[in-house]
Scaffold this motif. Structure first.
Motif, PDB file in Angstrom:
ATOM      1  N   PHE A   1      -5.064 -12.176   5.772  1.00  0.00           N
ATOM      2  CA  PHE A   1      -6.217 -12.452   6.569  1.00  0.00           C
ATOM      3  C   PHE A   1      -5.420 -12.086   8.158  1.00  0.00           C
ATOM      4  O   PHE A   1      -5.223 -13.278   8.899  1.00  0.00           O
ATOM      5  N   PRO A   2      -5.507 -10.936   8.666  1.00  0.00           N
ATOM      6  CA  PRO A   2      -4.483 -10.663   9.806  1.00  0.00           C
ATOM      7  C   PRO A   2      -5.218 -11.414  10.999  1.00  0.00           C
ATOM      8  O   PRO A   2      -6.334 -11.774  11.011  1.00  0.00           O
ATOM      9  N   THR A   3      -4.407 -11.397  12.063  1.00  0.00           N
ATOM     10  CA  THR A   3      -4.947 -11.894  13.260  1.00  0.00           C
ATOM     11  C   THR A   3      -6.153 -11.289  13.873  1.00  0.00           C
ATOM     12  O   THR A   3      -6.225  -9.937  13.665  1.00  0.00           O
ATOM     13  N   CYS A   4      -7.014 -11.971  14.439  1.00  0.00           N
ATOM     14  CA  CYS A   4      -8.136 -11.563  15.029  1.00  0.00           C
ATOM     15  C   CYS A   4      -9.111 -10.955  13.851  1.00  0.00           C
ATOM     16  O   CYS A   4     -10.138 -10.422  14.278  1.00  0.00           O
ATOM     17  N   SER A   5      -8.839 -11.425  12.499  1.00  0.00           N
ATOM     18  CA  SER A   5      -9.810 -10.831  11.558  1.00  0.00           C
ATOM     19  C   SER A   5     -11.140 -11.572  11.546  1.00  0.00           C
ATOM     20  O   SER A   5     -11.038 -12.818  11.977  1.00  0.00           O
ATOM     21  N   VAL A   6     -12.305 -11.198  11.076  1.00  0.00           N
ATOM     22  CA  VAL A   6     -13.573 -12.020  11.006  1.00  0.00           C
ATOM     23  C   VAL A   6     -13.985 -11.830   9.720  1.00  0.00           C
ATOM     24  O   VAL A   6     -14.176 -10.665   8.839  1.00  0.00           O
ATOM     25  N   PHE A   7     -14.521 -12.879   9.029  1.00  0.00           N
ATOM     26  CA  PHE A   7     -14.895 -12.917   7.852  1.00  0.00           C
ATOM     27  C   PHE A   7     -16.176 -13.793   7.913  1.00  0.00           C
ATOM     28  O   PHE A   7     -16.151 -15.178   8.302  1.00  0.00           O
ATOM     29  N   ARG A   8     -17.166 -13.146   7.635  1.00  0.00           N
ATOM     30  CA  ARG A   8     -18.770 -13.774   7.953  1.00  0.00           C
ATOM     31  C   ARG A   8     -19.355 -14.067   6.531  1.00  0.00           C
ATOM     32  O   ARG A   8     -19.292 -13.377   5.827  1.00  0.00           O
ATOM     33  N   ILE A   9     -19.572 -15.403   6.318  1.00  0.00           N
ATOM     34  CA  ILE A   9     -20.192 -15.844   5.140  1.00  0.00           C
ATOM     35  C   ILE A   9     -21.810 -16.369   5.249  1.00  0.00           C
ATOM     36  O   ILE A   9     -21.913 -17.017   6.048  1.00  0.00           O
ATOM     37  N   SER A  10     -22.538 -15.698   4.228  1.00  0.00           N
ATOM     38  CA  SER A  10     -23.920 -16.365   4.519  1.00  0.00           C
ATOM     39  C   SER A  10     -23.798 -17.458   3.398  1.00  0.00           C
ATOM     40  O   SER A  10     -23.341 -17.484   2.061  1.00  0.00           O
ATOM     41  N   LEU A  11     -24.396 -18.354   3.723  1.00  0.00           N
ATOM     42  CA  LEU A  11     -24.677 -19.754   2.746  1.00  0.00           C
ATOM     43  C   LEU A  11     -26.152 -19.972   2.646  1.00  0.00           C
ATOM     44  O   LEU A  11     -26.837 -20.176   3.380  1.00  0.00           O
ATOM     45  N   GLU A  12     -26.643 -20.228   1.305  1.00  0.00           N
ATOM     46  CA  GLU A  12     -27.898 -20.372   0.952  1.00  0.00           C
ATOM     47  C   GLU A  12     -28.283 -21.963   0.803  1.00  0.00           C
ATOM     48  O   GLU A  12     -28.359 -22.554  -0.147  1.00  0.00           O
ATOM     49  N   ILE A  13     -28.019 -22.431   1.964  1.00  0.00           N
ATOM     50  CA  ILE A  13     -28.188 -23.727   2.171  1.00  0.00           C
ATOM     51  C   ILE A  13     -28.961 -24.066   3.487  1.00  0.00           C
ATOM     52  O   ILE A  13     -29.178 -23.102   4.283  1.00  0.00           O
ATOM     53  N   ASN A  14     -29.983 -25.171   3.627  1.00  0.00           N
ATOM     54  CA  ASN A  14     -30.714 -25.530   4.485  1.00  0.00           C
ATOM     55  C   ASN A  14     -30.091 -26.447   5.521  1.00  0.00           C
ATOM     56  O   ASN A  14     -30.233 -26.753   6.669  1.00  0.00           O
ATOM     57  N   SER A  15     -29.043 -26.954   5.030  1.00  0.00           N
ATOM     58  CA  SER A  15     -28.303 -28.257   5.453  1.00  0.00           C
ATOM     59  C   SER A  15     -26.905 -27.852   5.511  1.00  0.00           C
ATOM     60  O   SER A  15     -26.232 -27.674   4.227  1.00  0.00           O
ATOM     61  N   TRP A  16     -26.123 -28.289   6.505  1.00  0.00           N
ATOM     62  CA  TRP A  16     -24.553 -28.027   6.451  1.00  0.00           C
ATOM     63  C   TRP A  16     -23.940 -29.160   5.767  1.00  0.00           C
ATOM     64  O   TRP A  16     -22.736 -28.813   5.318  1.00  0.00           O
TER      65      TRP A  16
END
Length: 166
Positions: free
Chosen positions: A129-144
């Motif tokens: 996971f190199p520096t300044c990498s971005v990993f975006r995750i979608s979560l099928e939740i309504n509450s954290w």
């Protein structure tokens, strides 16, 4: 639906080896990477409701630089020591306390904790996971509060090198 965008701090400077690790600033390559990644996020209309950063100088500087580019109020950035001093499980516990009015959270931190968190949330094993990498995750939740109870889905995985090749 909630989104968690995990961003590793940009490349740090080792010009002053006597500095404490937490105080290391970004180097020139890191500053350039922040602009590349921030512009990519802005062009793709990815703007957070909340930014949470490690207290390390390199993480805060990365968060501030990207926040400016995606037009996020710098005064609203939350600094969370657990991102620097804790574990991926501790970060997960912190995220469970996030106010549900926030649907899109950017989290800035460090390796190897971030790749561990990514695996916990998406079951995506990252060799690197190199520096300044971005990993975006979608979560099928309504509450954290429910984060971690369901498998998240990788929406984006990019780094400055890949973005420069485009």
């Amino acid at each position: 639906m909630k989104y968690l965008t995990i961003i590793r701090h940009a490349k740090s400077s080792w010009d002053h080896p006597d500095l404490d690790d937490i105080a290391r600033p970004l180097n020139e390559r890191g500053k350039s990477a922040v602009k590349i990644v921030g512009n990519y996020l802005r062009e793709n209309q990815l703007t957070p409701d909340l930014i949470i950063s490690s207290p390390a100088t390199r993480a805060i500087t990365t968060a501030n630089g990207i926040a400016e580019l995606v037009l996020f109020d710098l005064k609203q950035i939350c600094i969370e020591p657990v991102i620097y001093f804790g574990t991926s499980s501790a970060i997960l516990e912190m995220l469970k306390q996030t106010d549900n009015k926030f649907n899109d959270v950017f989290l800035f931190g460090h390796e190897p904790i971030l790749s561990s968190l990514i695996y916990q949330l998406s079951k995506t094993p990252l060799e690197k996971f190199p520096t300044c990498s971005v990993f975006r995750i979608s979560l099928e939740i309504n509450s954290w509060h429910d984060i971690g109870s369901k498998k998240g889905k990788c929406e984006i995985y990019v780094n400055p090198k890949l973005l420069m090749e485009k």
